[in-house]
Design a protein around this motif. Structure first.
Motif, PDB file in Angstrom:
ATOM      1  N   LEU A 163    -100.073   5.853 -84.417  1.00 21.16           N
ATOM      2  CA  LEU A 163     -99.963   4.314 -84.824  1.00 21.16           C
ATOM      3  C   LEU A 163    -100.079   3.861 -86.135  1.00 21.16           C
ATOM      4  CD1 LEU A 163    -101.821   2.432 -81.686  1.00 21.16           C
ATOM      5  CD2 LEU A 163     -99.498   3.009 -82.114  1.00 21.16           C
ATOM      6  N   GLY A 164    -100.895   4.781 -86.901  1.00 21.95           N
ATOM      7  CA  GLY A 164    -101.249   4.856 -88.332  1.00 21.95           C
ATOM      8  C   GLY A 164     -99.866   5.315 -89.023  1.00 21.95           C
ATOM      9  N   LEU A 165     -99.399   6.236 -88.669  1.00 22.40           N
ATOM     10  CA  LEU A 165     -98.107   6.821 -89.020  1.00 22.40           C
ATOM     11  C   LEU A 165     -97.262   5.811 -88.924  1.00 22.40           C
ATOM     12  CD1 LEU A 165     -96.409   9.140 -90.282  1.00 22.40           C
ATOM     13  CD2 LEU A 165     -95.938   9.888 -87.892  1.00 22.40           C
ATOM     14  N   MET A 166     -96.913   5.304 -87.886  1.00 22.57           N
ATOM     15  CA  MET A 166     -95.946   4.108 -87.531  1.00 22.57           C
ATOM     16  C   MET A 166     -96.005   2.849 -88.457  1.00 22.57           C
ATOM     17  SD  MET A 166     -93.604   5.078 -85.361  1.00 22.57           S
ATOM     18  CE  MET A 166     -94.007   6.526 -85.904  1.00 22.57           C
ATOM     19  N   ASP A 167     -97.419   2.362 -88.874  1.00 22.14           N
ATOM     20  CA  ASP A 167     -97.803   1.330 -89.605  1.00 22.14           C
ATOM     21  C   ASP A 167     -97.513   1.704 -91.139  1.00 22.14           C
ATOM     22  OD1 ASP A 167     -98.725  -0.411 -87.957  1.00 22.14           O
ATOM     23  OD2 ASP A 167    -100.983   0.301 -88.076  1.00 22.14           O
ATOM     24  N   ARG A 168     -97.358   3.028 -91.338  1.00 19.74           N
ATOM     25  CA  ARG A 168     -96.835   3.482 -92.853  1.00 19.74           C
ATOM     26  C   ARG A 168     -95.221   3.482 -93.033  1.00 19.74           C
ATOM     27  NH1 ARG A 168    -101.193   6.976 -92.075  1.00 19.74           N
ATOM     28  NH2 ARG A 168     -99.855   8.853 -91.942  1.00 19.74           N
ATOM     29  N   ILE A 169     -94.561   3.583 -91.772  1.00 21.65           N
ATOM     30  CA  ILE A 169     -93.240   3.689 -91.772  1.00 21.65           C
ATOM     31  C   ILE A 169     -92.598   2.431 -91.731  1.00 21.65           C
ATOM     32  CG2 ILE A 169     -91.301   4.614 -90.448  1.00 21.65           C
ATOM     33  CD1 ILE A 169     -93.052   6.798 -89.478  1.00 21.65           C
ATOM     34  N   VAL A 170     -93.207   1.582 -90.914  1.00 16.45           N
ATOM     35  CA  VAL A 170     -92.929   0.114 -90.819  1.00 16.45           C
ATOM     36  C   VAL A 170     -93.055  -0.492 -92.040  1.00 16.45           C
ATOM     37  CG1 VAL A 170     -93.255  -2.093 -89.881  1.00 16.45           C
ATOM     38  CG2 VAL A 170     -93.165  -0.189 -88.324  1.00 16.45           C
ATOM     39  N   GLY A 171     -94.315  -0.485 -92.832  1.00 12.75           N
ATOM     40  CA  GLY A 171     -94.461  -0.725 -94.076  1.00 12.75           C
ATOM     41  C   GLY A 171     -93.561  -0.309 -95.258  1.00 12.75           C
ATOM     42  N   PHE A 172     -93.175   0.878 -95.135  1.00 14.86           N
ATOM     43  CA  PHE A 172     -92.246   1.408 -95.857  1.00 14.86           C
ATOM     44  C   PHE A 172     -90.608   0.676 -95.759  1.00 14.86           C
ATOM     45  CE2 PHE A 172     -88.680   4.283 -96.637  1.00 14.86           C
ATOM     46  CZ  PHE A 172     -88.759   4.648 -97.963  1.00 14.86           C
ATOM     47  N   PHE A 173     -90.259   0.547 -94.510  1.00 17.33           N
ATOM     48  CA  PHE A 173     -89.032   0.066 -94.203  1.00 17.33           C
ATOM     49  C   PHE A 173     -88.922  -1.366 -94.500  1.00 17.33           C
ATOM     50  CE2 PHE A 173     -85.706  -1.337 -91.131  1.00 17.33           C
ATOM     51  CZ  PHE A 173     -84.748  -0.640 -91.402  1.00 17.33           C
ATOM     52  N   GLU A 174     -90.137  -2.116 -94.192  1.00 20.34           N
ATOM     53  CA  GLU A 174     -89.960  -3.512 -94.700  1.00 20.34           C
ATOM     54  C   GLU A 174     -89.488  -3.852 -95.991  1.00 20.34           C
ATOM     55  OE1 GLU A 174     -93.264  -5.596 -91.521  1.00 20.34           O
ATOM     56  OE2 GLU A 174     -94.161  -4.522 -93.554  1.00 20.34           O
ATOM     57  N   GLY A 175     -89.703  -3.130 -97.030  1.00 21.64           N
ATOM     58  CA  GLY A 175     -89.245  -3.195 -98.138  1.00 21.64           C
ATOM     59  C   GLY A 175     -87.940  -3.200 -98.429  1.00 21.64           C
ATOM     60  N   SER A 176     -86.884  -2.858 -97.404  1.00 23.59           N
ATOM     61  CA  SER A 176     -85.648  -2.834 -97.494  1.00 23.59           C
ATOM     62  C   SER A 176     -84.751  -3.685 -96.679  1.00 23.59           C
ATOM     63  CB  SER A 176     -85.124  -1.381 -97.097  1.00 23.59           C
ATOM     64  OG  SER A 176     -85.457  -0.831 -95.815  1.00 23.59           O
ATOM     65  N   LEU A 177     -85.691  -4.365 -95.800  1.00 25.08           N
ATOM     66  CA  LEU A 177     -85.131  -5.502 -94.889  1.00 25.08           C
ATOM     67  C   LEU A 177     -84.254  -6.361 -95.450  1.00 25.08           C
ATOM     68  CD1 LEU A 177     -87.891  -6.332 -92.140  1.00 25.08           C
ATOM     69  CD2 LEU A 177     -85.592  -4.742 -92.078  1.00 25.08           C
ATOM     70  N   ASN A 178     -84.710  -6.884 -96.604  1.00 25.43           N
ATOM     71  CA  ASN A 178     -83.939  -7.942 -97.502  1.00 25.43           C
ATOM     72  C   ASN A 178     -82.519  -7.594 -97.705  1.00 25.43           C
ATOM     73  OD1 ASN A 178     -85.920  -9.894 -97.224  1.00 25.43           O
ATOM     74  ND2 ASN A 178     -86.665  -9.323 -99.405  1.00 25.43           N
ATOM     75  N   ILE A 179     -82.173  -6.170 -98.048  1.00 22.72           N
ATOM     76  CA  ILE A 179     -81.014  -5.442 -98.342  1.00 22.72           C
ATOM     77  C   ILE A 179     -80.183  -5.524 -97.247  1.00 22.72           C
ATOM     78  CG2 ILE A 179     -79.869  -3.770 -99.237  1.00 22.72           C
ATOM     79  CD1 ILE A 179     -82.173  -2.965-100.861  1.00 22.72           C
ATOM     80  N   HIS A 180     -80.881  -5.109 -95.995  1.00 18.48           N
ATOM     81  CA  HIS A 180     -80.118  -4.946 -94.952  1.00 18.48           C
ATOM     82  C   HIS A 180     -79.857  -6.386 -94.380  1.00 18.48           C
ATOM     83  CE1 HIS A 180     -80.786  -0.631 -94.125  1.00 18.48           C
ATOM     84  NE2 HIS A 180     -81.936  -0.738 -94.293  1.00 18.48           N
TER      85      HIS A 180
END
Length: 213
Positions: free
Chosen positions: A103-120
């Motif tokens: 779950l800690g790993l998923m939190d880091r991945i989601v946090g990283f991906f959220e930064g590109s959501l506006n572009i998507h």
């Protein structure tokens, strides 16, 4: 006294497994062939890139032709990325046993991906919302965090694109079509399972199951 005994067996599952084995052998052969082709293509690509770079340098006083050479360099770079993806896909997954907080790993991945959501969102011309919902505070498993990160990012990126596990299928202009196929290959290597259920007009649900402690 004479008689006869008839035995009926449902061979549906057997035939399905046989078909799955044939499909896996076909994909393995395609992967090996793709890797061989990729090796043969990489050397000429290096030569093209080198000569194009020299040509670009010599055309510093000719901006119009220099732009054309830059297009060649961009094309070579794109092809080189595809070659690299093919070679990586053809390699066996090197399983690593590291105890990680999933779950800690998923939190880091989601946090990283959220930064590109506006572009998507801008590309898809619609608002994309990412929600998290955990049923536990901590889940431990043994795996390679980098490989699980690749699986998660491929699924997240695919959420705004296509929904197929078959290699070489892509709807992305510069994509290789290996994202989901690679994700499935990694999950399979850890004796896990990945599946998808799609409803036309509504969306798709991906399920990833991995052994945990």
């Amino acid at each position: 006294m004479l008689g006869a005994v008839e035995v009926f067996r449902d061979l549906t599952e057997v035939k399905r497994l046989e078909e799955e084995i044939r499909r896996m052998h076909t994909l393995a052969a395609l992967g090996q062939m793709a890797a061989t082709v990729a090796h043969e293509v990489r050397n000429p690509l290096g030569g093209i890139a080198g000569f194009a770079a020299l040509l670009k340098r010599d055309l510093k006083d000719n901006p119009q032709q220099r732009k054309l050479v830059e297009k060649i360099i961009e094309g070579v770079s794109s092809l080189n990325n595809i070659v690299t993806a093919l070679l990586n896909y053809a390699k066996p997954v090197n399983r690593k046993s590291e105890r990680i907080n999933f779950l800690g790993l998923m939190d880091r991945i989601v946090g990283f991906f959220e930064g590109s959501l506006n572009i998507h969102s801008a590309k898809a011309d619609k608002k994309i919302v990412l929600k998290k919902s955990y049923q536990s505070d901590c889940i431990w498993c043994r795996a390679d965090p980098e490989q699980l990160t690749e699986v998660a990012l491929n699924l997240l990126q695919n959420a705004v694109r296509a929904n197929l596990f078959m290699p070489f299928f892509t709807t992305k202009q510069n994509g290789t079509g290996l994202g989901l196929a690679t994700a499935k290959k990694i999950v399979d290597a850890y004796n896990g399972d990945i599946s998808v259920q799609s409803t036309p007009g509504k969306g798709s649900t991906f399920s990833v199951k991995l052994p945990c402690e």
